[in-house]
Write an enzyme that holds these catalytic residues in place. Structure first.
Site, short mmCIF file in Angstrom:
data_model
loop_
_atom_site.label_atom_id
_atom_site.label_comp_id
_atom_site.label_asym_id
_atom_site.label_seq_id
_atom_site.Cartn_x
_atom_site.Cartn_y
_atom_site.Cartn_z
N ASN A 6 -56.98 98.62 48.46
CA ASN A 6 -55.72 99.36 48.43
C ASN A 6 -54.62 98.43 47.90
OD1 ASN A 6 -53.40 100.80 49.01
ND2 ASN A 6 -53.70 100.83 51.23
N LEU A 7 -54.10 98.74 46.73
CA LEU A 7 -53.08 97.85 46.14
C LEU A 7 -51.68 98.09 46.71
CD1 LEU A 7 -54.20 97.78 42.37
CD2 LEU A 7 -54.87 96.29 44.27
N LYS A 8 -51.54 99.12 47.56
CA LYS A 8 -50.26 99.43 48.19
C LYS A 8 -49.15 99.43 47.13
CE LYS A 8 -51.89 97.85 52.64
NZ LYS A 8 -51.61 97.26 53.93
N HIS A 85 -52.50 106.86 55.84
CA HIS A 85 -52.50 105.40 56.02
C HIS A 85 -51.40 105.03 57.00
CE1 HIS A 85 -52.03 101.12 55.19
NE2 HIS A 85 -53.28 101.17 54.80
N GLU A 133 -57.79 101.25 61.39
CA GLU A 133 -57.00 100.08 61.00
C GLU A 133 -55.91 99.84 62.04
OE1 GLU A 133 -56.83 99.19 56.49
OE2 GLU A 133 -55.59 100.94 56.82
N ILE A 138 -52.77 94.50 60.26
CA ILE A 138 -52.66 94.69 58.81
C ILE A 138 -51.83 93.57 58.20
CG2 ILE A 138 -51.63 96.16 57.03
CD1 ILE A 138 -52.58 98.60 58.58
N GLY A 173 -56.79 92.84 57.84
CA GLY A 173 -57.08 91.40 57.88
C GLY A 173 -58.39 90.97 57.25
N ALA A 194 -56.50 95.00 51.46
CA ALA A 194 -55.39 94.98 50.52
C ALA A 194 -55.00 93.55 50.18
CB ALA A 194 -54.20 95.74 51.11
N SER A 195 -54.28 92.88 51.08
CA SER A 195 -53.67 91.60 50.72
C SER A 195 -54.67 90.54 50.30
CB SER A 195 -52.79 91.08 51.87
OG SER A 195 -53.46 91.14 53.09
O1 13P Z 1 -53.83 98.38 55.17
C1 13P Z 1 -54.86 97.88 54.75
C2 13P Z 1 -55.76 98.56 53.79
O2 13P Z 1 -55.42 99.89 53.62
C3 13P Z 1 -55.27 96.53 55.17
O3 13P Z 1 -54.37 95.61 54.66
P1 13P Z 1 -54.75 94.06 54.68
O4 13P Z 1 -56.11 93.92 54.06
O5 13P Z 1 -53.66 93.42 53.89
O6 13P Z 1 -54.74 93.65 56.12
#
Ligand code: 13P
Length: 215
Positions: A6-8, A85, A133, A138, A173, A194-195
């Site tokens: 997820n690139l947010k 989300h 999640e 997160i 995470g 994501a991150s």
């Molecule tokens: O929200 C997330 C994926 O949708 C998780 O984010 P992280 O991988 O940055 O913790």
């Protein structure tokens, strides 16, 4: 395992991540998809990577300014969508209507939720998958599988009690191959992250590290 990146709204290069994800997926047995900003779905899908939307609106065509229609993201090349989300929470009725919208557009669906109780409720709405999640983990780099494994096993139990056909993913995470293996050991069939990729200096290396133990 299914890995959904997820690139947010991170300031990464979505094409660089998408190209790397397509290559790493091709070179491994791991299904990897990328969920970019809605305006970038078209360009990301053009790389050949499996492309998802981060959200679709509950609306049909009509007077709905600012909507992200399921039909529009599907036309742009998305094959699935996240819903609810933690950073884009929906009312129950809107999750239900967005699932209907996704069905109309033939999009695969993953409904996110914070904890096992919410996972049970989400599974009852009939998505293809749910994803647990915990919001407090997160973006921390501390994987849910390590910090709170009971949340993952609880989510798997909750979903299977409601509907054994609904897959369960976990997220928050997650950044390494070890995290992916732990998630699988706890009963998850995929991960959301994501991150660990979107903020990595080298997204390709991050993705290669992620799938390495599964190859
Ligand atoms: O929200 C997330 C994926 O949708 C998780 O984010 P992280 O991988 O940055 O913790």
């Amino acid at each position: 395992m299914f890995v959904l990146v997820n690139l947010k709204a991170y300031p990464c290069d979505p094409i660089e991540v998408a190209t790397a994800a397509a290559d790493v997926s091709d070179d491994s047995d791991v299904r990897i998809a990328v969920a970019p900003q809605a305006a970038q779905i078209d360009a990301v899908a053009d790389t050949g990577v499996e492309t998802w939307a981060q959200h679709v609106s509950p609306n049909e065509h009509g007077s709905h300014t600012g909507s992200t229609l399921a039909e529009a993201v599907a036309d742009a090349g998305a094959v699935g969508t996240l819903l609810n989300h933690s950073e884009n929470r929906l009312k129950l009725a809107d999750i239900d209507a967005s699932l209907d919208a996704a069905d109309r557009a033939d999009l695969e669906t993953i409904v996110c939720a914070n904890n096992p109780n919410q996972i049970g409720a989400a599974a009852a709405l009939g998505p293809d998958a749910v994803a647990v999640e915990p919001p407090e983990l997160i973006g921390t780099g501390t994987p849910v599988s390590q910090a709170d494994p009971d949340i993952v096993t609880g989510a798997v139990d909750a979903a299977s009690r409601v509907d054994g056909d609904v897959d369960v993913l976990c997220g928050a995470g997650i950044s390494s191959g070890e995290d992916l293996v732990s998630a699988s050991d706890l009963g998850a069939t995929g991960v959301l992250l994501a991150s660990g990729v979107a903020k990595a200096d080298d997204p390709r290396a991050a993705l290669e590290d992620l799938v390495e133990p599964l190859n």
